[in-house]
Design an enzyme around this catalytic site. Structure first.
Site, PDB file in Angstrom:
ATOM      1  N   SER A  47      27.493  95.033 -94.323  1.00 21.92           N
ATOM      2  CA  SER A  47      26.974  93.998 -93.419  1.00 21.92           C
ATOM      3  C   SER A  47      27.888  92.787 -93.508  1.00 21.92           C
ATOM      4  O   SER A  47      28.564  92.570 -94.517  1.00 21.92           O
ATOM      5  CB  SER A  47      25.565  93.602 -93.856  1.00 21.92           C
ATOM      6  N   TYR A  80      19.093  90.479 -99.694  1.00 19.73           N
ATOM      7  CA  TYR A  80      19.817  91.404 -98.805  1.00 19.73           C
ATOM      8  C   TYR A  80      21.326  91.225 -98.981  1.00 19.73           C
ATOM      9  O   TYR A  80      22.072  92.201 -99.099  1.00 19.73           O
ATOM     10  CB  TYR A  80      19.403  91.133 -97.364  1.00 19.73           C
TER      11      TYR A  80
HETATM   12  P1  NDP Z   1      16.821 100.542 -88.457  1.00 19.93           P
HETATM   13  O1  NDP Z   1      15.640  99.914 -89.120  1.00 19.93           O
HETATM   14  O2  NDP Z   1      16.731 100.890 -87.013  1.00 19.93           O
HETATM   15  O3  NDP Z   1      17.269 101.850 -89.257  1.00 19.93           O
HETATM   16  C1  NDP Z   1      17.150 101.979 -90.638  1.00 19.93           C
HETATM   17  C2  NDP Z   1      17.184 103.457 -90.972  1.00 19.93           C
HETATM   18  O4  NDP Z   1      17.151 103.596 -92.404  1.00 19.93           O
HETATM   19  C3  NDP Z   1      15.993 104.201 -90.421  1.00 19.93           C
HETATM   20  O5  NDP Z   1      16.435 105.420 -89.876  1.00 19.93           O
HETATM   21  C4  NDP Z   1      15.123 104.459 -91.633  1.00 19.93           C
HETATM   22  O6  NDP Z   1      14.451 105.714 -91.471  1.00 19.93           O
HETATM   23  C5  NDP Z   1      16.169 104.553 -92.724  1.00 19.93           C
HETATM   24  N1  NDP Z   1      15.637 104.343 -94.049  1.00 19.93           N
HETATM   25  C6  NDP Z   1      15.154 103.182 -94.569  1.00 19.93           C
HETATM   26  N2  NDP Z   1      14.686 103.395 -95.813  1.00 19.93           N
HETATM   27  C7  NDP Z   1      14.891 104.718 -96.075  1.00 19.93           C
HETATM   28  C8  NDP Z   1      14.623 105.554 -97.191  1.00 19.93           C
HETATM   29  N3  NDP Z   1      14.024 105.073 -98.298  1.00 19.93           N
HETATM   30  N4  NDP Z   1      14.961 106.857 -97.129  1.00 19.93           N
HETATM   31  C9  NDP Z   1      15.553 107.355 -96.016  1.00 19.93           C
HETATM   32  N5  NDP Z   1      15.839 106.615 -94.931  1.00 19.93           N
HETATM   33  C10 NDP Z   1      15.499 105.314 -94.960  1.00 19.93           C
HETATM   34  O7  NDP Z   1      17.999  99.501 -88.708  1.00 19.93           O
HETATM   35  P2  NDP Z   1      19.580  99.584 -88.470  1.00 19.93           P
HETATM   36  O8  NDP Z   1      19.965 100.764 -87.689  1.00 19.93           O
HETATM   37  O9  NDP Z   1      19.969  98.250 -87.992  1.00 19.93           O
HETATM   38  O10 NDP Z   1      20.080  99.725 -89.984  1.00 19.93           O
HETATM   39  C11 NDP Z   1      21.060 100.666 -90.395  1.00 19.93           C
HETATM   40  C12 NDP Z   1      21.969 100.020 -91.420  1.00 19.93           C
HETATM   41  O11 NDP Z   1      22.677  98.945 -90.794  1.00 19.93           O
HETATM   42  C13 NDP Z   1      21.247  99.413 -92.626  1.00 19.93           C
HETATM   43  O12 NDP Z   1      21.958  99.732 -93.805  1.00 19.93           O
HETATM   44  C14 NDP Z   1      21.318  97.904 -92.349  1.00 19.93           C
HETATM   45  O13 NDP Z   1      21.275  97.161 -93.536  1.00 19.93           O
HETATM   46  C15 NDP Z   1      22.659  97.815 -91.639  1.00 19.93           C
HETATM   47  N6  NDP Z   1      22.865  96.604 -90.844  1.00 19.93           N
HETATM   48  C16 NDP Z   1      22.058  96.298 -89.779  1.00 19.93           C
HETATM   49  C17 NDP Z   1      22.270  95.132 -89.046  1.00 19.93           C
HETATM   50  C18 NDP Z   1      21.410  94.739 -87.878  1.00 19.93           C
HETATM   51  O14 NDP Z   1      21.521  93.590 -87.384  1.00 19.93           O
HETATM   52  N7  NDP Z   1      20.565  95.618 -87.353  1.00 19.93           N
HETATM   53  C19 NDP Z   1      23.360  94.197 -89.398  1.00 19.93           C
HETATM   54  C20 NDP Z   1      24.153  94.624 -90.520  1.00 19.93           C
HETATM   55  C21 NDP Z   1      23.912  95.784 -91.200  1.00 19.93           C
HETATM   56  P3  NDP Z   1      12.957 106.072 -91.937  1.00 19.93           P
HETATM   57  O15 NDP Z   1      12.161 104.787 -91.910  1.00 19.93           O
HETATM   58  O16 NDP Z   1      12.512 107.074 -90.939  1.00 19.93           O
HETATM   59  O17 NDP Z   1      13.122 106.649 -93.297  1.00 19.93           O
END
Ligand code: NDP
Length: 248
Positions: free
Chosen positions: A133, A145
């Protein structure tokens, strides 16, 4: 190796946002894609749309994660599962916020790499993509975070050194604001969440991030894309502030 040489990819956190878009982009390019997350209904819809193989798993289930990766032996590992908790103040974070953030964002990604590396090193190719990030590179007022993504930054850069001579490539993707479900989870208070969610700018899309990942994977083998930092044109960072101490 370029994208056309890789055969198998594993994407964690594939049920929404960046993960789901990355599964779609990789599937479109003919790879066998394994999609991992907890929400079965979303994974099933993704499988119908893309033909990916789905694995319903919490990345914090360490033994199962090792077992799964050991059986898939992916050429590409995309460490994307992540979340933000206690955005705004570490002072009011619950114990669970702290544990969940590090367990999901850092510990699970480290285990996934540990599980994937021996095969990659043996084959002398492979590609690890860590979704970091902007918060891992620059100060933001979300210390918990930021610390977890700072760890991902050093994990990625240090791995490059550790892996010299192995042929395994490592890429860190550092997004700014991306339009996903992230902020529904990051902030408990619905009012503050709604405010934070509505940036009012033209945000980067999950598909934009997926294309950046494809760029790194598709670079000629002689090129390791170390890091891609991308954020909305209408988002900036840095500067300084003067904030007097409030009256005691
Ligand atoms: P979302 O919330 O849309 O996606 C997060 C994903 O992570 C979901 O598919 C969720 O699936 C999965 N997840 C969370 N916890 C678990 C777990 N314990 N086991 C398995 N899967 C898990 O957010 P983003 O797509 O934005 O996030 C993706 C990545 O991008 C993250 O690492 C985030 O920190 C990073 N990011 C996002 C930014 C933003 O502005 N959106 C900016 C910078 C970085 P499920 O709940 O079904 O398990």
């Amino acid at each position: 190796m370029t994208l056309s040489d890789y055969r198998t990819a594993l994407v964690t956190g594939a049920s929404s946002g960046i993960g789901a878009a990355t599964v779609a982009a990789l599937s479109k390019r003919g790879l066998r894609v394994h999609a991992l997350a907890r929400r079965a209904d979303r994974l099933e819809r993704l499988a119908e749309a893309t033909g990916c193989e789905i694995h319903r798993l919490d990345v914090r289930e360490t033994d199962s994660l090792h077992q799964l990766i050991g059986s898939i032996k992916p050429d590409i590992l995309i460490n994307n599962a992540g979340l933000g908790r206690a955005f705004g103040s570490l002072a009011t974070a619950e114990i669970d916020d702290i544990e969940r953030t590090f367990d999901t964002n850092v510990t699970a990604a480290t285990h996934a790499i540990r599980a994937a590396l021996p095969e990659m090193i043996e084959r002398a190719d492979g590609h690890i993509v860590n979704i970091g990030s902007m918060a891992g590179l620059h100060a933001i007022p979300a210390a918990l975070y930021g610390a977890s993504k700072g760890a991902i930054h050093m994990l990625s850069t240090d791995l490059r050194l550790e892996l010299e001579g192995t042929g395994v490539r490592v890429t860190e993707i550092c997004p700014g604001r991306v339009s996903t479900g992230f902020y529904d989870v990051a902030i408990d208070d619905p009012e503050i969440s709604a405010k934070a969610k509505n940036s009012g700018v033209d945000e980067v899309t999950a598909g934009d991030i997926a294309e950046a990942i494809i760029y790194a994977l598709d670079a000629p083998w002689r090129v390791n894309v170390n890091r891609i930092e991308l954020q909305p044109t209408e988002q900036t960072y840095g500067g300084t502030q003067f904030v007097p101490r409030r009256a005691r």
